[in-house]
Motif scaffolding. Structure first.
Motif, short mmCIF file in Angstrom:
data_model
loop_
_atom_site.label_atom_id
_atom_site.label_comp_id
_atom_site.label_asym_id
_atom_site.label_seq_id
_atom_site.Cartn_x
_atom_site.Cartn_y
_atom_site.Cartn_z
N THR A 180 -38.06 8.09 76.80
CA THR A 180 -38.54 9.42 76.44
C THR A 180 -39.62 9.92 77.40
OG1 THR A 180 -39.93 8.31 74.81
CG2 THR A 180 -37.94 9.40 73.99
N GLY A 181 -39.42 9.62 78.69
CA GLY A 181 -40.20 10.33 79.69
C GLY A 181 -39.64 11.75 79.77
N GLN A 182 -40.05 12.47 80.80
CA GLN A 182 -39.58 13.87 80.90
C GLN A 182 -38.06 13.94 80.94
OE1 GLN A 182 -41.38 15.86 84.22
NE2 GLN A 182 -43.35 16.03 83.20
N SER A 183 -37.42 13.07 81.73
CA SER A 183 -35.96 13.15 81.85
C SER A 183 -35.29 12.82 80.52
CB SER A 183 -35.46 12.19 82.93
OG SER A 183 -35.94 12.57 84.18
N PRO A 206 -46.58 10.00 76.67
CA PRO A 206 -47.36 11.00 75.94
C PRO A 206 -46.66 12.36 75.99
CG PRO A 206 -48.24 10.72 78.14
CD PRO A 206 -47.07 9.77 78.04
N ARG A 207 -47.12 13.27 75.16
CA ARG A 207 -46.59 14.63 75.26
C ARG A 207 -47.73 15.63 75.39
NH1 ARG A 207 -45.83 18.34 71.01
NH2 ARG A 207 -46.62 17.65 68.99
N HIS A 246 -46.29 13.39 80.90
CA HIS A 246 -46.22 13.95 79.55
C HIS A 246 -44.91 14.70 79.38
CE1 HIS A 246 -50.42 13.35 80.49
NE2 HIS A 246 -50.75 13.53 79.22
N TYR A 247 -44.32 14.60 78.21
CA TYR A 247 -43.07 15.35 78.03
C TYR A 247 -43.31 16.71 77.40
CZ TYR A 247 -42.76 13.03 73.34
OH TYR A 247 -42.97 12.56 72.08
#
Ligand SMILES: Cc1cc2nc3c(=O)[nH]c(=O)nc-3n(C[C@H](O)[C@H](O)[C@H](O)COP(=O)(O)OP(=O)(O)OC[C@H]3O[C@@H](n4cnc5c(N)ncnc54)[C@H](O)[C@@H]3O)c2cc1C
Length: 438
Positions: A180-183, A206-207, A246-247
């Protein structure tokens, strides 16, 4: 091998390896200083954006942060987020704008320093030499997929995020997205919006909220000096450089990525994927903590923005804080692929660096180049475009240009010193690279 007459047997004052935004930035900066050089690109300019991003991809950072040297974003949507093909066009327009000395379709296969101090570059189109070299080959080389991927049953299709294009590319059925990184977050959303049943293994990224109190959080953070902060100002520089992004998304004008909202809408969330055995997947019991931590980072950023607004007396609208819209009743630890109807796995598990073709002693034990602001301890060898090379934006459009200007100054000063030394002593120009940086 077809020898390229612009390279084979030639000598250049400077060789730039890589024709992405970093290589082009330093090329522009060198051109401004009258430094002769060649830019060698293995594929085509913008290759990474063209070939390793999905169809609905768009920038996470606002367009106004695209400020390549001499060529800042000039479109009519500075607060928007360019989609993949617009990013490629931005780079192509940059090339048309200053026409760098670019050689495309040629890979540098070996880089080493000769005893007399010049660099020898072996390429797929012949060998050449250079006094100074900038490695601008990007931070994301080899897709990183955990070894347990080999344990997936044969009928399950697997992609790395860099090979993902669109939901249509995947076989019918449910999809497991790992990471659940940006990609990972954006691909999970892409599939979810297309009506696919998504199972998502949530990691510790993190987001950040997209907007807060009337502005993009990036705009607030920019005002707060966040992006100007140099790596030297952190006590834990090594850890900062390894931080996961951060996502958040720029899709449809920009919005939050709220995994809890996805879950409320039918996406199935799990903790980190820890094991695969036949049809069975195992997950850690960290889903709740990962969701909580991501939210608390996002809320912490809002706290900092609030403090900034108060301290400066800024007239900004108030905004209610985030209230979690979903929480896991239980933390599912196992999943049967067949029972869940999963036919495909998308590994959004990052990349590894691959600098094995560089045969000079510049790397630390983890294979990270030892440098200060991109200048290594090996005279005349530089890196550009590394994440947090000097600041947050070093590996992004935001500050790669600033780093390029810095290196170009140093390269130019080295070259001038070499000329002076050469005139006085008849020494080779590579001698110049002994100039200490700083
Ligand atoms: C999924 C994803 C999303 C991102 N989103 C954003 C965003 O929203 N905003 C932002 O600012 N940044 C973003 N980035 C980060 C960054 O902007 C990109 O990674 C960008 O591609 C980095 O540019 P670069 O020029 O440093 O490297 P690259 O674009 O990787 O370019 C390096 C070039 O070097 C060439 N090359 C490599 N090895 C050799 C060799 N041996 N010989 C010759 N050529 C070689 C490659 O073909 C490539 O074209 C994102 C990155 C990823 C992975």
């Amino acid at each position: 091998m077809n020898a390229n007459p612009r390279l084979s047997g030639r000598h250049y004052p400077v060789a730039v390896i890589g024709g992405g935004q970093a290589g082009l930035s330093v090329s522009h900066a060198l051109r401004q200083r009258g430094v002769e050089h060649a830019v060698i690109e293995a594929h085509r300019v913008g290759h990474e954006w063209r070939e390793r991003r999905w169809d609905s991809f768009c920038l996470v950072t606002p367009n106004w942060q695209c400020r390549l040297p001499g060529f800042p974003y000039q479109g009519d949507d500075p607060d928007g987020f360019m989609v993949r093909d617009e990013i490629v066009r931005y780079l192509e327009d940059y090339v048309a704008f200053f026409q760098p000395p670019l050689v495309e379709g040629v890979s540098v296969t070996r880089l080493r320093r000769a005893p007399q101090g010049t660099y020898e570059l072996a390429t797929t189109a012949g060998d050449f030499t250079a006094d100074q070299v900038v490695v601008a080959t990007g931070p994301y080389h080899t897709p990183s997929v955990p070894a347990m991927a080999q344990r997936l049953p044969e009928g399950i299709e697997q992609f790395h995020s860099s090979g993902y294009r669109s939901p249509d590319q995947l076989p019918d059925g449910a999809v497991l997205v790992v990471g659940t990184g940006q990609s990972g977050c954006q691909i999970a959303e892409d599939l979810h919006l297309a009506g696919r049943q998504v199972h998502l293994a949530v990691g510790s990224a993190p987001r950040v909220a997209r907007f807060y109190r009337g502005r993009d959080c990036v705009a607030w953070l920019d005002d707060m000096g966040h992006y100007a902060k140099a790596i030297d100002e952190f006590d834990d520089a090594g850890a900062v450089r390894m931080r996961v992004n951060h996502y958040v998304t720029g899709r449809d004008g920009g919005r939050d990525i709220d995994l809890r909202a996805f879950a409320g809408d039918g996406m199935r969330l799990y903790g980190r994927l820890t094991a695969i055995s036949d049809e069975q997947l195992e997950f850690a019991d960290d889903l709740k903590v990962n969701l909580d931590r991501a939210d608390s980072v996002a809320e912490g950023i809002k706290d900092a923005i609030d403090a900034h607004i108060t301290a400066r007396g800024i007239d900004a609208p108030s905004e209610p804080r985030y209230v979690p819209v979903w929480a896991p009743d239980e933390q599912p630890r196992a999943l049967d692929l067949a029972e869940a109807g999963i036919t495909c796995v998308v590994w959004s598990t990052g990349f590894r660096r691959d600098h094995r073709w560089i045969e000079t002693p510049v790397f630390d034990g983890r294979g990270y180049p030892m440098h200060w602001r991109g200048a290594t301890n090996v005279p005349g060898l530089y890196f550009l475009g590394l994440p947090w090379q000097y600041s947050w934006g070093s590996g992004r459009f935001e500050a790669v240009g600033r780093d390029a200007e810095f290196l170009a100054d140093h390269i130019d000063a080295s070259r001038r010193l070499a000329d002076v030394c050469g005139a006085l002593t008849g020494a080779p120009s590579a001698l110049a690279a002994a100039l200490p940086i700083g």
